[in-house]
Design a protein around this motif. Sequence first.
Motif, PDB file in Angstrom:
ATOM      1  N   GLN A 123       0.765  -1.224  -0.018  1.00  0.00           N
ATOM      2  CA  GLN A 123       0.035   0.035   0.113  1.00  0.00           C
ATOM      3  C   GLN A 123       0.757   1.185  -0.096  1.00  0.00           C
ATOM      4  OE1 GLN A 123      -2.387  -0.470   3.570  1.00  0.00           O
ATOM      5  NE2 GLN A 123      -3.500  -1.594   2.517  1.00  0.00           N
ATOM      6  N   GLU A 124       2.002   1.459   0.817  1.00  0.00           N
ATOM      7  CA  GLU A 124       2.811   2.235   0.919  1.00  0.00           C
ATOM      8  C   GLU A 124       3.562   2.676  -0.293  1.00  0.00           C
ATOM      9  OE1 GLU A 124       6.197   4.165   3.934  1.00  0.00           O
ATOM     10  OE2 GLU A 124       6.084   2.107   3.479  1.00  0.00           O
ATOM     11  N   LEU A 125       3.736   1.760  -0.744  1.00  0.00           N
ATOM     12  CA  LEU A 125       4.881   1.918  -2.391  1.00  0.00           C
ATOM     13  C   LEU A 125       3.896   2.165  -3.373  1.00  0.00           C
ATOM     14  CD1 LEU A 125       7.302  -1.251  -1.784  1.00  0.00           C
ATOM     15  CD2 LEU A 125       7.703   1.140  -1.870  1.00  0.00           C
ATOM     16  N   ASP A 126       2.697   1.679  -3.450  1.00  0.00           N
ATOM     17  CA  ASP A 126       1.753   2.008  -4.394  1.00  0.00           C
ATOM     18  C   ASP A 126       1.687   3.545  -4.272  1.00  0.00           C
ATOM     19  OD1 ASP A 126       1.709  -0.437  -5.766  1.00  0.00           O
ATOM     20  OD2 ASP A 126      -0.073  -1.268  -4.854  1.00  0.00           O
ATOM     21  N   ALA A 127       1.020   3.849  -3.061  1.00  0.00           N
ATOM     22  CA  ALA A 127       0.637   5.069  -2.630  1.00  0.00           C
ATOM     23  C   ALA A 127       1.761   6.361  -3.045  1.00  0.00           C
ATOM     24  CB  ALA A 127       0.205   5.440  -1.393  1.00  0.00           C
ATOM     25  N   ILE A 128       3.207   5.924  -2.794  1.00  0.00           N
ATOM     26  CA  ILE A 128       4.120   6.974  -2.944  1.00  0.00           C
ATOM     27  C   ILE A 128       4.453   6.936  -4.618  1.00  0.00           C
ATOM     28  CG2 ILE A 128       6.502   7.292  -2.928  1.00  0.00           C
ATOM     29  CD1 ILE A 128       6.319   6.433   0.203  1.00  0.00           C
ATOM     30  N   ASN A 129       4.194   5.839  -5.374  1.00  0.00           N
ATOM     31  CA  ASN A 129       4.339   5.645  -6.699  1.00  0.00           C
ATOM     32  C   ASN A 129       3.490   6.409  -7.365  1.00  0.00           C
ATOM     33  OD1 ASN A 129       6.000   4.198  -8.798  1.00  0.00           O
ATOM     34  ND2 ASN A 129       4.016   3.448  -9.394  1.00  0.00           N
ATOM     35  N   ASP A 130       2.406   6.939  -6.900  1.00  0.00           N
ATOM     36  CA  ASP A 130       1.561   7.655  -7.550  1.00  0.00           C
ATOM     37  C   ASP A 130       1.820   9.188  -7.691  1.00  0.00           C
ATOM     38  OD1 ASP A 130      -0.414   5.596  -8.073  1.00  0.00           O
ATOM     39  OD2 ASP A 130      -1.760   5.917  -6.606  1.00  0.00           O
ATOM     40  N   VAL A 131       2.702   9.425  -6.789  1.00  0.00           N
ATOM     41  CA  VAL A 131       3.076  10.974  -6.665  1.00  0.00           C
ATOM     42  C   VAL A 131       4.750  10.992  -6.808  1.00  0.00           C
ATOM     43  CG1 VAL A 131       1.472  11.980  -5.127  1.00  0.00           C
ATOM     44  CG2 VAL A 131       3.199  10.589  -4.214  1.00  0.00           C
ATOM     45  N   LYS A 158      10.038  13.989  -7.158  1.00  0.00           N
ATOM     46  CA  LYS A 158      11.277  13.891  -7.767  1.00  0.00           C
ATOM     47  C   LYS A 158      11.392  15.516  -8.760  1.00  0.00           C
ATOM     48  CE  LYS A 158      11.761  10.300 -10.154  1.00  0.00           C
ATOM     49  NZ  LYS A 158      12.104   9.096 -10.868  1.00  0.00           N
ATOM     50  N   ASN A 159      10.304  15.739  -9.200  1.00  0.00           N
ATOM     51  CA  ASN A 159      10.431  17.155  -9.834  1.00  0.00           C
ATOM     52  C   ASN A 159      10.707  18.311  -8.895  1.00  0.00           C
ATOM     53  OD1 ASN A 159      10.221  16.130 -12.427  1.00  0.00           O
ATOM     54  ND2 ASN A 159       7.843  16.411 -12.082  1.00  0.00           N
ATOM     55  N   LEU A 197      11.982  17.754  -5.551  1.00  0.00           N
ATOM     56  CA  LEU A 197      13.057  17.380  -4.583  1.00  0.00           C
ATOM     57  C   LEU A 197      14.203  16.691  -5.348  1.00  0.00           C
ATOM     58  CD1 LEU A 197      11.456  16.382  -1.210  1.00  0.00           C
ATOM     59  CD2 LEU A 197      12.645  18.526  -1.739  1.00  0.00           C
ATOM     60  N   ASN A 198      15.508  16.833  -4.852  1.00  0.00           N
ATOM     61  CA  ASN A 198      16.816  15.883  -5.214  1.00  0.00           C
ATOM     62  C   ASN A 198      16.525  14.627  -4.644  1.00  0.00           C
ATOM     63  OD1 ASN A 198      18.770  14.890  -6.602  1.00  0.00           O
ATOM     64  ND2 ASN A 198      20.242  16.260  -5.497  1.00  0.00           N
ATOM     65  N   MET A 199      15.707  13.599  -5.023  1.00  0.00           N
ATOM     66  CA  MET A 199      15.554  12.602  -4.219  1.00  0.00           C
ATOM     67  C   MET A 199      15.363  11.415  -4.992  1.00  0.00           C
ATOM     68  SD  MET A 199      11.457  12.378  -3.248  1.00  0.00           S
ATOM     69  CE  MET A 199      11.869  10.893  -2.561  1.00  0.00           C
ATOM     70  N   GLU A 200      15.593  10.081  -4.226  1.00  0.00           N
ATOM     71  CA  GLU A 200      15.403   8.978  -4.649  1.00  0.00           C
ATOM     72  C   GLU A 200      14.952   7.770  -3.852  1.00  0.00           C
ATOM     73  OE1 GLU A 200      18.160   5.497  -7.110  1.00  0.00           O
ATOM     74  OE2 GLU A 200      19.126   7.407  -6.689  1.00  0.00           O
ATOM     75  N   ILE A 201      14.118   7.102  -4.195  1.00  0.00           N
ATOM     76  CA  ILE A 201      13.536   6.084  -3.240  1.00  0.00           C
ATOM     77  C   ILE A 201      14.184   4.705  -3.794  1.00  0.00           C
ATOM     78  CG2 ILE A 201      11.514   4.749  -2.461  1.00  0.00           C
ATOM     79  CD1 ILE A 201       9.771   7.297  -2.792  1.00  0.00           C
ATOM     80  N   ILE A 202      14.692   4.200  -2.695  1.00  0.00           N
ATOM     81  CA  ILE A 202      15.421   2.597  -2.806  1.00  0.00           C
ATOM     82  C   ILE A 202      14.496   1.841  -2.034  1.00  0.00           C
ATOM     83  CG2 ILE A 202      17.268   1.167  -2.442  1.00  0.00           C
ATOM     84  CD1 ILE A 202      18.210   4.577  -2.417  1.00  0.00           C
ATOM     85  N   ALA A 203      13.752   0.995  -2.792  1.00  0.00           N
ATOM     86  CA  ALA A 203      12.886   0.038  -2.123  1.00  0.00           C
ATOM     87  C   ALA A 203      13.618  -1.493  -1.786  1.00  0.00           C
ATOM     88  CB  ALA A 203      11.479  -0.346  -3.088  1.00  0.00           C
ATOM     89  N   VAL A 204      13.882  -1.555  -0.378  1.00  0.00           N
ATOM     90  CA  VAL A 204      14.761  -2.970  -0.188  1.00  0.00           C
ATOM     91  C   VAL A 204      13.855  -4.013   0.039  1.00  0.00           C
ATOM     92  CG1 VAL A 204      16.537  -3.721   1.472  1.00  0.00           C
ATOM     93  CG2 VAL A 204      16.594  -1.170   0.776  1.00  0.00           C
ATOM     94  N   ASN A 242       7.276  -5.544 -11.502  1.00  0.00           N
ATOM     95  CA  ASN A 242       7.098  -5.416 -12.851  1.00  0.00           C
ATOM     96  C   ASN A 242       5.384  -5.193 -13.256  1.00  0.00           C
ATOM     97  OD1 ASN A 242       9.788  -5.653 -13.797  1.00  0.00           O
ATOM     98  ND2 ASN A 242       9.477  -7.875 -14.204  1.00  0.00           N
ATOM     99  N   GLY A 243       4.734  -5.752 -12.256  1.00  0.00           N
ATOM    100  CA  GLY A 243       3.151  -5.824 -12.339  1.00  0.00           C
ATOM    101  C   GLY A 243       2.597  -4.515 -12.108  1.00  0.00           C
ATOM    102  N   ARG A 244       3.316  -3.765 -11.078  1.00  0.00           N
ATOM    103  CA  ARG A 244       2.999  -2.566 -10.311  1.00  0.00           C
ATOM    104  C   ARG A 244       3.647  -1.540 -10.893  1.00  0.00           C
ATOM    105  NH1 ARG A 244      -0.437  -3.409  -6.352  1.00  0.00           N
ATOM    106  NH2 ARG A 244      -0.476  -5.320  -5.384  1.00  0.00           N
ATOM    107  N   SER A 245       4.627  -1.767 -11.955  1.00  0.00           N
ATOM    108  CA  SER A 245       5.494  -0.428 -12.672  1.00  0.00           C
ATOM    109  C   SER A 245       5.827   0.492 -11.740  1.00  0.00           C
ATOM    110  CB  SER A 245       4.201   0.227 -13.694  1.00  0.00           C
ATOM    111  OG  SER A 245       3.938  -0.664 -14.565  1.00  0.00           O
ATOM    112  N   TRP A 246       6.502  -0.038 -10.767  1.00  0.00           N
ATOM    113  CA  TRP A 246       7.243   0.907  -9.558  1.00  0.00           C
ATOM    114  C   TRP A 246       8.410   1.391 -10.437  1.00  0.00           C
ATOM    115  CZ3 TRP A 246       6.912  -2.974  -4.882  1.00  0.00           C
ATOM    116  CH2 TRP A 246       5.518  -2.852  -4.353  1.00  0.00           C
TER     117      TRP A 246
END
Length: 158
Positions: A61-69, A74-75, A77-84, A100-104
């Motif tokens: 849920q968290e990764l999906d919600a953040i993926n939407d925004v 990134k536009n 902030l100078n940032m990167e998310i690393i999903a471990v 791949n199915g969620r296009s993260w």
Amino acid sequence: MKKLALLFLFAITTASAQKELPNINLKSLENKSINVKSDFTENDKIYVYIFWATWCAPCIQELDAINDVYTDWKNELNMEIIAVSIDDARTGKRVKPMVNGRSWEYTILLDTNQDLKRSLSIANPPYTIVVKNGKILSEQAGHAPGSENEFFQKLKSY
């Protein structure tokens, strides 16, 4: 007694704010070795490490919600998310199809032996660590639906 308690709390906060990521190598989805400390070192860039697993519904849920925004973030902030992913050998085969199915659009790393998770004393996912200039700025356990905007405001303060 109150002064001692406040001093102790301040010492804990200061100590955790000065903590650095350990020198540990993880694998990417492409089986490339990535060092979590030395491969993410762009000066003044915010790196958000989100520890997750395929069997963890709040993580997805968290990764999906953040993926939407994420593109907007990134536009701004100078940032990167690393999903471990902390999936082990038994559930690890589900990671790539899920991603791949969620296009993260995140950088995905595999902590199959949970070396990084253990070294940071993380109990359960989801768990988020914010790093800038090699220093851990904050840590957060859990996820509450809809908390992405509050989290983004926190990121903007760094």
